[in-house]
Design an enzyme around this catalytic site. Structure first.
Site, short mmCIF file in Angstrom:
data_model
loop_
_atom_site.label_atom_id
_atom_site.label_comp_id
_atom_site.label_asym_id
_atom_site.label_seq_id
_atom_site.Cartn_x
_atom_site.Cartn_y
_atom_site.Cartn_z
N ARG A 191 0.81 -1.22 0.00
CA ARG A 191 0.00 0.00 0.00
C ARG A 191 0.85 1.28 0.00
O ARG A 191 0.36 2.35 0.35
CB ARG A 191 -0.98 0.01 1.18
CG ARG A 191 -2.07 -1.07 1.10
CD ARG A 191 -2.87 -0.91 -0.19
NE ARG A 191 -4.03 -1.77 -0.26
CZ ARG A 191 -4.07 -2.94 -0.93
NH1 ARG A 191 -2.98 -3.39 -1.52
NH2 ARG A 191 -5.18 -3.64 -0.99
N LEU A 192 2.09 1.17 -0.42
CA LEU A 192 2.93 2.36 -0.58
C LEU A 192 2.76 2.86 -2.01
O LEU A 192 3.66 2.80 -2.84
CB LEU A 192 4.39 2.02 -0.26
CG LEU A 192 4.65 1.54 1.17
CD1 LEU A 192 6.13 1.23 1.37
CD2 LEU A 192 4.17 2.57 2.19
#
Length: 214
Positions: A191-192
């Protein structure tokens, strides 16, 4: 909570989006991303979610089709009696979202909408299939109707009224959304995600690129 929804999760692994890879102009970058969406076979690659706000502050959204990029804006067409057109008339600030989830990409445009020229509307109208032209005349878009049969009967009546060329309705127009910002989102591992946003410079002569935290 609906069973299973909390566990619905996709790992984004398609790639990264870095500042050095961006085109200087967001429209050029957008055209490249749209080309990618077409190339990989995304269904309705020019579909975008248009967000507007009503006089009571209630936001609303719907999918429309991008039909042009010109004069520094994104262009779509609609019935001027529709809810979206009425809300734009009261508050021209809108958003556009291109959800290319299959590519792990998304583009978000925030800006102001205004009508395009009648000549530009007519030029696009002439490219529409006859059945789409008839549908535009038959539908009092966003109004309450009693039955499906009422709508179909209206379409039949329009087809009979215009057996040859279907004229451009006076209640149909194009809108151009000129962006105040254009954000390109690329899904990332853990989720970066990468979020790079273009904003015009103070003098309007160029663009500033900012990285946003995901």
């Amino acid at each position: 909570m609906e069973e299973g929804l909390p566990r619905m999760r996709r790992r984004y692994t398609a790639g990264r989006l870095l500042e050095r890879d961006l085109a200087p102009d967001p429209f050029d970058e957008f055209r490249a991303w749209l080309h990618d969406a077409v190339t990989v076979g995304i269904a309705e690659p020019n579909a975008m979610v248009l967000g507007t706000v009503g006089p009571d502050g209630q936001p609303s959204s719907r999918s429309v089709l991008l039909k042009g990029i010109d004069d520094g804006g994104f262009v779509f067409f609609t019935n001027t009696g529709s809810r979206k057109a009425a809300e734009i008339a009261g508050n021209p600030r809108v958003s556009l979202c291109f959800p290319w989830i299959a590519m792990e990409r998304q583009v978000l445009v925030c800006g102001s909408a205004s009508t395009v020229s009648r000549a530009a509307t007519l030029a696009y109208w002439r490219t529409r299939p006859r059945e789409s032209q008839i549908g535009a005349w038959a539908s009092r878009q966003s109004s309450v109707i009693a039955t499906r049969e009422e709508l179909e009967a209206a379409a039949v009546a329009v087809a009979e009224q215009y057996p040859d060329e279907v004229p451009l309705p006076d209640f149909w127009s194009g809108f151009r959304v000129v962006p105040a910002s254009v954000e390109f989102w690329q899904g990332g591992v853990a989720r970066l995600h990468d979020r790079l946003r273009y904003r015009p410079t103070a003098d309007g002569a160029g663009w500033i690129v900012e990285r946003l935290a995901p």
